[in-house]
Design an enzyme around this catalytic site. Structure first.
Site, PDB file in Angstrom:
ATOM      1  NE  ARG A  49     -10.766   2.069   4.054  1.00 36.34           N
ATOM      2  CZ  ARG A  49      -9.562   1.541   3.940  1.00 36.34           C
ATOM      3  NH1 ARG A  49      -9.221   0.916   2.822  1.00 36.34           N
ATOM      4  NH2 ARG A  49      -8.689   1.629   4.920  1.00 36.34           N
TER       5      ARG A  49
ATOM      6  CE  LYS B 201       4.032   1.539   2.938  1.00 33.73           C
ATOM      7  NZ  LYS B 201       3.422   0.263   3.361  1.00 33.73           N
TER       8      LYS B 201
ATOM      9  CE  LYS C  25      -0.648  -4.141   2.360  1.00 31.41           C
ATOM     10  NZ  LYS C  25       0.146  -4.008   3.620  1.00 31.41           N
TER      11      LYS C  25
ATOM     12  CB  ALA D 106      25.604  -0.600   0.785  1.00 31.94           C
TER      13      ALA D 106
ATOM     14  CG  ASP E 176      -2.293  -4.687   6.550  1.00 27.19           C
ATOM     15  OD1 ASP E 176      -1.173  -5.109   6.192  1.00 27.19           O
ATOM     16  OD2 ASP E 176      -2.892  -3.772   5.958  1.00 27.19           O
TER      17      ASP E 176
ATOM     18  CE1 TYR F  77      14.406   7.362   2.260  1.00 27.75           C
ATOM     19  CE2 TYR F  77      15.228   7.331   4.518  1.00 27.75           C
ATOM     20  CZ  TYR F  77      15.066   7.990   3.309  1.00 27.75           C
ATOM     21  OH  TYR F  77      15.559   9.254   3.149  1.00 27.75           O
ATOM     22  CG  ASP F  78      19.154   1.251   6.101  1.00 29.86           C
ATOM     23  OD1 ASP F  78      20.178   1.971   6.203  1.00 29.86           O
ATOM     24  OD2 ASP F  78      18.759   0.502   7.006  1.00 29.86           O
ATOM     25  CB  ILE F  79      22.946   3.455   3.632  1.00 31.55           C
ATOM     26  CG1 ILE F  79      23.279   2.038   4.129  1.00 31.55           C
ATOM     27  CG2 ILE F  79      22.966   4.451   4.782  1.00 31.55           C
ATOM     28  CD1 ILE F  79      24.688   1.928   4.672  1.00 31.55           C
TER      29      ILE F  79
ATOM     30  NE  ARG G   8      -8.039  -0.624   7.794  1.00 32.32           N
ATOM     31  CZ  ARG G   8      -7.556   0.549   8.202  1.00 32.32           C
ATOM     32  NH1 ARG G   8      -7.811   0.992   9.412  1.00 32.32           N
ATOM     33  NH2 ARG G   8      -6.819   1.277   7.386  1.00 32.32           N
TER      34      ARG G   8
END
Length: 246
Positions: A188, A76, A47, A82, A25, A78-80, A218
């Site tokens: 953690r 992650k 990742k 197709a 990240d 997230y959509d229609i 982190r």
């Protein structure tokens, strides 16, 4: 349950250096490459999230994979349906092991239909969310109830695994068994700052409760001696995996 856990660990045979999925990240591709090269050999799973992917794109993924490492592409989606299917088709032959989508059944089904050779992980409930956030969404149940409901729905359609808080790991294993991969962020060490995570656990607790892979960023990246922190966490994982005496 103890014997069940031991048998499952034998079946998966996950190397210790792949149990930690290091969260890259960071804002630039150069920073990501430096971290990969610094941790290479001690950690073999990385990742790539939305921030880094937008900064570095496919060359970052290819750099990680070219060094013999595994990649979790954590966008992650997230959509229609197709659009999700077409997006996941782009993951084919990129050296990606896991890709994440939100745990909404039509989205998961679309990701699976892409048949890209990548394992699809459904994100149940973000680890930054707690009861207050759910109340704001007018959800009347608990976080655990929402996680279990979403998990059942996506596993029923063949999802390969789940991304969930380690706090829900034991419940999910008890209710849904062990025939799926479980990846848990919000990990953690005992003396670490929780940051923006609400539902957290120590590495040993998460593995003991059924997690297969731990997403950690982190606590390693910000440690004064990152490789020593890696060794400490891996020892804790190894201890948690040791056969328990009945």
């Amino acid at each position: 349950m103890k014997n069940d856990r031991k048998e499952k660990e034998k079946e998966k045979k996950i190397p210790l250096e792949e149990r930690i999925i290091f969260a890259l990240d960071v804002p630039t591709a150069d920073a990501a490459r430096e971290l990969v090269e610094a941790l290479d050999g001690r950690i073999r799973f990385f990742k790539v999230g939305l921030q880094l992917f937008l900064a570095g794109g496919w060359p970052v993924v290819e750099h990680i994979a070219s060094r013999g490492n595994r990649v979790m592409l954590d966008l992650k989606l997230y959509d229609i349906p197709a659009t999700v299917r077409l997006a996941v088709e782009q993951f084919r032959d990129r050296g990606i092991t896991f890709a994440t989508v939100h745990g909404y059944r039509p989205v998961v089904e679309a990701a699976l239909e892409a048949d890209s050779g990548v394992k699809i992980l459904a994100v149940t409930v973000l680890t930054s969310m707690g009861s207050q956030e759910l109340a704001e969404l007018n959800f009347g149940g608990t976080v655990e109830e929402l996680v279990l409901t979403r998990a059942r729905r996506v596993l029923d359609v063949g999802c390969h695994g789940l991304v969930c808080s380690a706090r829900e790991a034991s419940m999910l294993r008890h209710e849904l068994g062990r025939k799926f991969d479980m990846v848990t962020p919000g990990i953690r060490p005992a003396d670490s700052d929780a940051g923006d995570q609400q539902r957290i656990a120590t590495p040993g607790r998460a593995i003991g409760d059924g997690s297969d892979y731990l997403v950690i960023g982190r606590p390693i990246r910000d440690a004064s001696a990152p490789l020593e922190m890696v060794s400490r966490i891996q020892k804790e994982i190894a201890t948690a995996l040791e056969p328990q005496q009945d």
